[in-house]
Write a protein that holds these residues in place. Sequence first.
Motif, PDB file in Angstrom:
ATOM      1  N   GLU A 514      21.400  32.078  30.347  1.00 32.99           N
ATOM      2  CA  GLU A 514      20.869  30.931  31.092  1.00 32.99           C
ATOM      3  C   GLU A 514      20.338  31.356  32.449  1.00 32.99           C
ATOM      4  OE1 GLU A 514      24.089  28.195  31.286  1.00 32.99           O
ATOM      5  OE2 GLU A 514      24.043  27.670  29.149  1.00 32.99           O
ATOM      6  N   ARG A 515      21.063  32.253  33.109  1.00 32.40           N
ATOM      7  CA  ARG A 515      20.616  32.722  34.423  1.00 32.40           C
ATOM      8  C   ARG A 515      19.328  33.527  34.310  1.00 32.40           C
ATOM      9  NH1 ARG A 515      26.241  34.820  37.332  1.00 32.40           N
ATOM     10  NH2 ARG A 515      27.261  32.786  37.493  1.00 32.40           N
ATOM     11  N   ILE A 516      19.256  34.381  33.287  1.00 33.32           N
ATOM     12  CA  ILE A 516      18.036  35.174  33.077  1.00 33.32           C
ATOM     13  C   ILE A 516      16.852  34.249  32.840  1.00 33.32           C
ATOM     14  CG2 ILE A 516      16.878  36.778  31.519  1.00 33.32           C
ATOM     15  CD1 ILE A 516      19.545  38.152  31.070  1.00 33.32           C
ATOM     16  N   ALA A 517      17.058  33.241  32.005  1.00 31.83           N
ATOM     17  CA  ALA A 517      15.982  32.293  31.705  1.00 31.83           C
ATOM     18  C   ALA A 517      15.528  31.571  32.963  1.00 31.83           C
ATOM     19  CB  ALA A 517      16.452  31.291  30.654  1.00 31.83           C
ATOM     20  N   SER A 518      16.500  31.268  33.857  1.00 34.83           N
ATOM     21  CA  SER A 518      16.161  30.562  35.083  1.00 34.83           C
ATOM     22  C   SER A 518      15.388  31.451  36.050  1.00 34.83           C
ATOM     23  CB  SER A 518      17.447  30.058  35.761  1.00 34.83           C
ATOM     24  OG  SER A 518      17.160  29.478  37.016  1.00 34.83           O
ATOM     25  N   VAL A 519      15.885  32.687  36.243  1.00 33.80           N
ATOM     26  CA  VAL A 519      15.258  33.597  37.201  1.00 33.80           C
ATOM     27  C   VAL A 519      13.907  34.085  36.691  1.00 33.80           C
ATOM     28  CG1 VAL A 519      15.483  35.843  38.332  1.00 33.80           C
ATOM     29  CG2 VAL A 519      17.446  34.317  38.191  1.00 33.80           C
ATOM     30  N   SER A 520      13.798  34.321  35.400  1.00 32.28           N
ATOM     31  CA  SER A 520      12.564  34.871  34.833  1.00 32.28           C
ATOM     32  C   SER A 520      11.663  33.793  34.247  1.00 32.28           C
ATOM     33  CB  SER A 520      12.896  35.902  33.748  1.00 32.28           C
ATOM     34  OG  SER A 520      13.614  35.290  32.683  1.00 32.28           O
ATOM     35  N   ALA A 521      11.809  32.571  34.708  1.00 27.99           N
ATOM     36  CA  ALA A 521      10.968  31.482  34.210  1.00 27.99           C
ATOM     37  C   ALA A 521       9.491  31.813  34.439  1.00 27.99           C
ATOM     38  CB  ALA A 521      11.331  30.185  34.929  1.00 27.99           C
ATOM     39  N   GLY A 522       8.702  31.707  33.399  1.00 22.30           N
ATOM     40  CA  GLY A 522       7.287  32.024  33.490  1.00 22.30           C
ATOM     41  C   GLY A 522       6.959  33.461  33.180  1.00 22.30           C
ATOM     42  N   VAL A 523       7.973  34.317  33.052  1.00 24.86           N
ATOM     43  CA  VAL A 523       7.758  35.729  32.714  1.00 24.86           C
ATOM     44  C   VAL A 523       7.709  35.859  31.195  1.00 24.86           C
ATOM     45  CG1 VAL A 523       8.742  38.049  32.812  1.00 24.86           C
ATOM     46  CG2 VAL A 523       8.878  36.554  34.815  1.00 24.86           C
ATOM     47  N   THR A 524       6.782  36.647  30.698  1.00 24.95           N
ATOM     48  CA  THR A 524       6.714  36.910  29.264  1.00 24.95           C
ATOM     49  C   THR A 524       7.950  37.708  28.859  1.00 24.95           C
ATOM     50  OG1 THR A 524       4.305  37.031  29.480  1.00 24.95           O
ATOM     51  CG2 THR A 524       5.274  37.844  27.429  1.00 24.95           C
ATOM     52  N   ARG A 525       8.605  37.276  27.765  1.00 28.23           N
ATOM     53  CA  ARG A 525       9.844  37.945  27.347  1.00 28.23           C
ATOM     54  C   ARG A 525       9.753  38.385  25.888  1.00 28.23           C
ATOM     55  NH1 ARG A 525      14.724  34.123  28.758  1.00 28.23           N
ATOM     56  NH2 ARG A 525      13.171  32.494  28.425  1.00 28.23           N
ATOM     57  N   PHE A 526      10.141  39.648  25.665  1.00 25.59           N
ATOM     58  CA  PHE A 526      10.230  40.221  24.321  1.00 25.59           C
ATOM     59  C   PHE A 526      11.698  40.582  24.117  1.00 25.59           C
ATOM     60  CE2 PHE A 526      10.343  43.678  21.312  1.00 25.59           C
ATOM     61  CZ  PHE A 526       9.402  43.343  20.358  1.00 25.59           C
ATOM     62  N   ILE A 527      12.359  39.911  23.161  1.00 29.50           N
ATOM     63  CA  ILE A 527      13.809  40.041  23.017  1.00 29.50           C
ATOM     64  C   ILE A 527      14.158  40.623  21.656  1.00 29.50           C
ATOM     65  CG2 ILE A 527      16.010  38.816  23.052  1.00 29.50           C
ATOM     66  CD1 ILE A 527      14.658  36.620  24.704  1.00 29.50           C
ATOM     67  N   VAL A 528      14.922  41.708  21.672  1.00 36.72           N
ATOM     68  CA  VAL A 528      15.541  42.230  20.455  1.00 36.72           C
ATOM     69  C   VAL A 528      16.986  41.728  20.476  1.00 36.72           C
ATOM     70  CG1 VAL A 528      16.283  44.287  19.209  1.00 36.72           C
ATOM     71  CG2 VAL A 528      14.068  44.262  20.380  1.00 36.72           C
TER      72      VAL A 528
END
Length: 586
Positions: A514-528
Amino acid sequence: MTKSVAKFILEAAGARLLGRTIASAAVSAVGSLFQAGAPLALGRAVDLFGRGDADGATLSVVTYVGLLGAARLAPVIATPFTMSVERRLVHTISHKVYAHALDLPYAYHLARRTGELGRTISEGVNACRSLLAMVLGLLPMAVEIVTAAGVLLHLFDASMFAAYVAFVAVYGVTFSLSMKGHRKTALHAHEQDGKASNLFIESLLNFETVKAFVAERAVMARLADLFGEAERRWLAHFSHAARNQIALTIVFTLSFGAIFALAVRRLQSGGPASDLLIVALYLAQVIRPIEHFTSIWRELIRSSAQVERMLVILSEETEAQRASGGADLPGDAPLSLRVEGLWHSHHPGHPTLRDVSFTLPPGGTLAVVGPSGGGKSTLARLLFRFHEPERGAIFVDGVAIEDLDLRALRGALALVPQDCVLFNETLVDNIRFARPEATRAEIEEAMRAAGLDEVLARLPQGEETIVGERGLRLSGGEKQRVAIARALLKRPRLLVLDEATSSLDTRTERLIQERIASVSAGVTRFIVAHRLSTIVDADEILVLEDGAIVERGPHDALLAADGRYAQMWAAQRREDAEVAPALEPA
């Protein structure tokens, strides 16, 4: 010294350093001139004593002592310049070699043994310093040898000069012939030493595994075998050197006997008694630089072999050379990602990825799931060009990554790997590594987002805690939090999370997600991801099996399809249900 080694050292030294080298050698050469003139003063003293001129003889003795003192003082005066030249050369070469080694491709480091690489570089740099020191000593030795020849020619007849020249020539030819194979035996011995050193360094790096399996004796047994083989090779090398020295000693003995025979003959024909003394002094004086030269030549061969091994590393193409002059990635907006028909194999005939294609829009989130060995992490590393695809293409903001400047590409991406390795520095230094110019407030924000505030409260020195070799003083979950904080501090335009929270418990994982999603809002994310519950909000989920995409879509659509993803989801739900009662307090 081979041409390639000499060229490398000359280019590394540069014109200014070469000038200081020549000046230093010249000062030492002046001392050699004093050394060469000293026997004449002593011979003069002997003659004057024979004539009863005590005052003149005393003055000649004082001159002799003064020349010897001046001869020893000259190299002492040159020492600060010599040492500064050596240290500057070492620093210059070290910087060049270390920068090259760090810039070598990812695949090179995967195939190369770290211990052997480190030893080769260290020995090569030190060998360059030794070569410079030896070259600095050649000019003074040459001055001594040539001066002695000139004095003998001036004081004696041509036969004495010819005997001296013949001695130097025969000694040199004998040495040259006897040195055949010397370099080869030295190279083989160094290679075997490198194997032993590499095993030892790897054992230290993996000490936890060694101790866990009580493998100390097995490691030492293997080291004993390697050291034994190294000893045999060194014995062959030194035996070869001993045979060389025997041949040189024979030449020395016969030559000196012939020269002294000429001196005695001159004395019998009425020459001054000092002639015999002068010949003895000059021969004793000349043999030192000649023998020194032979030892230097052996060292030149040994050191050149070490430098040549290092030059093999420098001949490897670096990433900067392979991807120089590419396009930049201007701006700071989230990046788009497009992969088309991607194929990659770690082993020929066994593809890790097979015809993978997908699109990730700017600011979107794409997740890749599937069983271990399916190619998920390989796909993530292809984005950084750690590997090169066999077929297909990867586009970042519409530009093929092979057309991008490599530093610009990696500067815009951040990776949180499953297995995070840290430097043996403080916790905050490991985080600051991503962006050294970051402010204190930015570092604290990244630490909070990664949940490190709880970790800091438990550590004895807080953020100044030294994390240990490869971060072994921290737990797996704590290391992952540091890696997450480091990636967030970088402010990437594309964040790659390769099972970034796999070492965390479920509650902590959800909180940090949740914190990562909040801080990196708007950043393109590629998740394994391994835990499917962490990627339910992804815009698209790819199910990868045996390197191929077998399903794709958002979470709800994949569940409704009741395919492979739905089976994985149901299996993880059952595992969570079985584990939950065991975690409840009794």
